[in-house]
Scaffold this active site. Structure first.
Site, short mmCIF file in Angstrom:
data_model
loop_
_atom_site.label_atom_id
_atom_site.label_comp_id
_atom_site.label_asym_id
_atom_site.label_seq_id
_atom_site.Cartn_x
_atom_site.Cartn_y
_atom_site.Cartn_z
CG HIS A 129 -2.16 -0.91 0.79
ND1 HIS A 129 -2.16 -2.26 1.07
CD2 HIS A 129 -3.28 -0.65 0.10
CE1 HIS A 129 -3.27 -2.79 0.59
NE2 HIS A 129 -3.97 -1.84 0.00
CB CYS A 179 -10.38 1.00 -8.20
SG CYS A 179 -10.90 -0.27 -7.06
CG ASN A 183 -3.81 -3.24 -6.62
OD1 ASN A 183 -3.52 -3.23 -7.80
ND2 ASN A 183 -4.10 -2.14 -5.94
CG ASP A 184 -6.18 -7.20 -2.15
OD1 ASP A 184 -5.12 -7.64 -1.68
OD2 ASP A 184 -6.76 -6.20 -1.70
NE ARG A 210 -1.62 -5.36 -2.21
CZ ARG A 210 -2.72 -4.61 -2.30
NH1 ARG A 210 -3.92 -5.17 -2.21
NH2 ARG A 210 -2.65 -3.32 -2.51
CD GLU A 270 -10.57 -5.93 -2.66
OE1 GLU A 270 -9.53 -5.41 -3.08
OE2 GLU A 270 -11.22 -5.48 -1.70
C1 PEP Z 1 -7.08 -3.67 -4.97
O1 PEP Z 1 -6.93 -4.63 -4.21
O2 PEP Z 1 -6.88 -3.73 -6.19
C2 PEP Z 1 -7.50 -2.37 -4.45
C3 PEP Z 1 -7.78 -1.38 -5.24
O3 PEP Z 1 -7.49 -2.23 -3.09
P1 PEP Z 1 -6.16 -2.05 -2.23
O4 PEP Z 1 -5.00 -1.89 -3.16
O5 PEP Z 1 -6.35 -0.84 -1.37
O6 PEP Z 1 -6.11 -3.31 -1.45
MG MG Z 2 -7.71 -4.51 -2.19
#
Ligand code: PEP
Ligand code: MG
Length: 759
Positions: free
Chosen positions: A363, A675, A627-628, A638, A604
């Site tokens: 993050h 996102c 991302n997740d 990650r 996710e």
């Molecule tokens: C994701 O997991 O892609 C996401 C946008 O949430 P975060 O990166 O805050 O876990």
């Molecule tokens: Mg996420």
């Protein structure tokens, strides 16, 4: 045996140089195994030969002189085979090579094991004995374990071997390049400021100080504060403890006396070290001493010494924080960068970030991208405690950190940074233009936000909305949960800044690598544990207050959207929706009249992909958290630099999942957005356009490049390239294909990855 191993590893971990480490290994291993000889051969960085680097039992005058190539001699054979070689009579083996002056003649038995770090054979550890016998299985197992445990330390010391001792000024370090993984693109040139985690003796940066008196004063002051603390604890317990137990407090205090540890620290400070470094050095030495003791009671006293040291350090750090000044070109270096560390320094003083831990999708890296700060993550070999004030170049494109670069290197990187700036300037003209393809396909480009600083950057770059406001970021910057009213004010600022554009607020998503300092979650598998919606469903009071604050903040603006993270099953979503509706009823009862905003769910985790249609039927929009989703689909943490090569956003399975979600959303007629960071990758954006995503939400820094790429192609082009990559079997092939596509359209400049000029 475990104790012996543990003690050797402990001792090696506190050594200051590669030579010292190797010296400890050969003498301790020889003693532990009762052999006559123990030697280590190491291959230098960028070299191909294994050099005789340390020995106990052979001729040490040959150290640094004798060497063997891969496959040459028995040592070269061990390196080549990448497994132990165990011989009764070494000289009879066809590979045996005689070195005239090394002194091996009397020794027959030979056992060599490779020292392997991340698939790289760094060296060979050898024991020898005069007796003609094969070493037994337990000897071999011991040496293999030893070598595996030491490989990381040796690799680290090999990289930083140029630093002779901790107190030498860092500017003595020759130019060294340390590899990590790209965190945020860009080139940062500046001076290292090392931030250490609170009260961690092992992470204290080593540095010298010109102000010896000031440092000594600070140390004495910290000592007296700790004394007062301990005395007051003793006082409070006076009635409850026996005189013998109370006497322990005096022993405790005695440790810090001038005649003992206190005096040793003061002497180092007078010698020029800063107080924190002097304290850490002395305390670690004493902790090590206690830990190595045979007697259990005494060994356990190491904990007391450590506790005392940490208390004193805590006061020294508090004092430093109050008086700290950051240079205008600060490169913030930390063992583990956190979002709240970013908040400690004014943005205009930050030239770059380096974190020893974490990876490109941690993050903190995501925040750094949003803020446009060049960042390298996972620089595991960085001798970070020794870098204070050192000149650094952070190459966030390639994930490299250059320590003490020469003027020529700095000026080469300055050129790259200038090209970057001029490209961004050229893209400024896109700000007011819509994101529309050459054949008129319109796509919404939104931004991900979290910090207030993101707002101005996002608006400057022409964001048409916020697809993800990470509400946990303001939570992370505090020392307690913000109240409902505090939250309302924070959310109001976001909603107002973007109105009339929509702002998608995600409910609190903590857990995983996002721990609130005041709400610690200790778990063996945090990414598979108590995260996101799981936490807030278990604490409905947190979710209810947060949603009420969001709704109240949207009064009169009506641009709020609410999004739920980490949903892995339908009952979770139903429960969360019920709580959102309840918050809405509650504020209506308070007389606040706001319409129920659109509610969405993040996709996710893999189960959400398979159930995307069922989820979509219950909400107004789906938003993929790629991302997740990538980490869970590929089983790759990650946050772990060691496996970052396996975290591949273009993996065919990831693309297949993204496509399925888009289809599910279309089938249920809900808006589909994404996102995750893939949306901000210009090549990812091409594929997402082809899949039919309605909204791409990304960090503000990437937005102009993505817009330029999408405005330069047709949706038909994108469709074709998606069809082509569907035929490929690996993320690497797809990446290569996408690179080629970008080159064919003369768009390669938009992919922020210049070649490392020094690789
Ligand atoms: C994701 O997991 O892609 C996401 C946008 O949430 P975060 O990166 O805050 O876990
Ligand atoms: Mg996420």
């Amino acid at each position: 045996m475990l104790d012996v191993l543990r003690n050797i590893v402990l001792e090696v971990n506190t050594a200051e140089s590669l030579d010292e480490i190797l010296g400890i290994i050969v003498s301790r291993v020889r003693a532990a195994m009762g052999t006559e000889v123990c030697s280590v051969y190491i291959r230098g960085r960028g070299e191909s030969r294994y050099v005789f680097r340390a020995t106990e039992g052979l001729n040490s005058a040959q150290v640094g002189k004798a060497s063997l190539a891969l496959g040459e001699g028995l040592v070269g054979l061990v390196a080549q085979r990448e497994e132990p070689v165990n011989l009764e009579d070494a000289a009879l083996h066809p590979n045996f090579q005689f070195f005239p002056d090394i002194g091996e003649e009397p020794f027959y038995a030979f056992l060599g094991v490779p020292i392997i770090h991340q698939r790289d054979v760094l060296g060979v550890l050898v024991v020898q004995q005069a007796e003609r016998r094969r070493f037994d299985d337990s000897d071999e197992a011991f040496l293999v374990t030893m070598s595996a445990q030491l490989a990381g330390v040796i690799a680290h010391a090999r990289v930083t071997g140029e630093v002779k001792d901790a107190s030498s000024p860092p500017s003595d370090m020759v130019w060294t390049r340390i590899s990590g993984v790209p965190g945020a693109p860009g080139i940062g040139i500046g001076r290292a400021v090392v931030i250490s985690p609170a009260a961690d003796l092992y992470a204290v940066p080593r540095q010298l100080s010109d102000d010896r008196r000031g440092e000594l004063r600070a140390f004495k002051h910290a000592l007296s504060q700790v004394r007062t603390d301990i005395e007051s604890v003793a006082e409070n317990l006076r009635d409850k403890l026996s005189p013998e137990d109370l006497a322990l407090f005096d022993v405790y205090l005695g440790i810090l006396d001038d005649s003992t540890i206190g005096g040793e620290v003061a002497a180092l400070i007078k010698g020029g070290q800063w107080a924190q470094g002097a304290l850490a050095q002395v305390m670690i030495e004493h902790i090590r001493h206690f830990e190595a003791m045979e007697h259990t009671y005494l060994r356990e006293r190491a904990v007391d010494v450590k506790d005392l040291g940490e208390r004193v350090l805590g006061y020294l750090q508090a004092d430093e924080r109050e008086n700290r000044e950051f240079p205008h070109d600060t490169i913030l270096v930390a063992e583990e960068l956190t979002a709240s560390m970013l908040g400690e320094i004014p943005r205009n003083r930050l030239a770059g970030l380096v974190s020893v831990r974490g990876s490109g999708n941690s993050h903190v890296a995501i925040l750094a991208r949003a803020m446009g700060i060049p960042t390298v993550m996972g620089a595991v070999d960085l001798p970070y405690t020794r870098l204070s004030n050192l000149s650094l170049v952070v190459d966030g494109y390639n994930g490299n950190v250059h320590l003490n670069p020469t003027p020529a290197i700095v000026s080469r990187f300055r050129e790259i940074a200038d090209q970057d700036r001029s490209l961004n300037k050229d893209l400024e003209g896109l700000r007011g233009l819509p994101c529309v393809t050459l054949d008129d396909r319109r796509l919404a480009l939104w931004v991900n936000t979290g910090l207030m600083a993101d707002v101005a950057r996002s608006l400057e770059r022409g964001a048409e909305g916020v697809g993800l406001y990470r509400t946990e970021v303001p939570f992370l910057m505090r020392e307690r949960f913000p109240s409902e009213e505090e939250q309302r004010q924070i959310y109001r600022e976001q909603l107002e800044a973007f109105a009339p554009h929509p702002v998608t607020m995600r409910t609190l998503d903590v857990g995983g690598d996002k721990a609130l300092p005041y709400f610690p979650i200790e778990e063996a598998n945090p990414f598979l544990g108590w995260r996101g919606i799981r936490v807030t469903l278990d604490h409905p009071e947190i979710l209810l207050a947060q949603v009420r604050a969001m709704l109240k903040a949207s009064e009169g603006l009506n641009n709020l959207r609410i999004m739920l993270p980490m949903v892995s099953n339908i009952p979770e979503l139903d429960e969360a929706l019920a709580l959102v509706h309840r918050s809405h009823r509650e504020i209506a009862e308070e007389g606040i009249d706001v319409p129920l905003p659109p509610i969405g769910v993040m996709v996710e985790v893999p189960s959400a992909v398979y159930q995307a249609r069922a989820l979509a039927r219950r909400v107004d929009f789906l938003s993929v958290g790629s991302n997740d989703l990538t980490q869970y689909l590929l089983a790759v943490d990650r946050n772990n630099a060691r496996v970052s090569d396996l975290y591949h956003a273009f993996h065919p399975a990831v693309l297949e999942a993204l496509d399925q979600v888009a289809q599910a959303g279309r089938a249920e007629d809900v808006l589909v957005s994404i996102c995750g960071e893939l949306a901000g990758n210009p090549m990812g954006a091409v594929l997402l356009l082809a899949m039919g995503y309605d909204v791409l939400s990304m960090n503000a820094t990437s937005l102009p490049r993505v817009k330029h790429v999408l405005r330069s192609i047709t949706a038909k082009d994108a469709q074709q390239v998606l069809e082509d990559v569907r035929l490929l079997d690996s993320g690497q092939e797809i990446q290569a294909h996408m690179n080629e596509f970008m080159r064919s359209r003369e768009l390669q400049q938009m992919v922020p990855a210049p070649v490392d000029p020094y690789s």
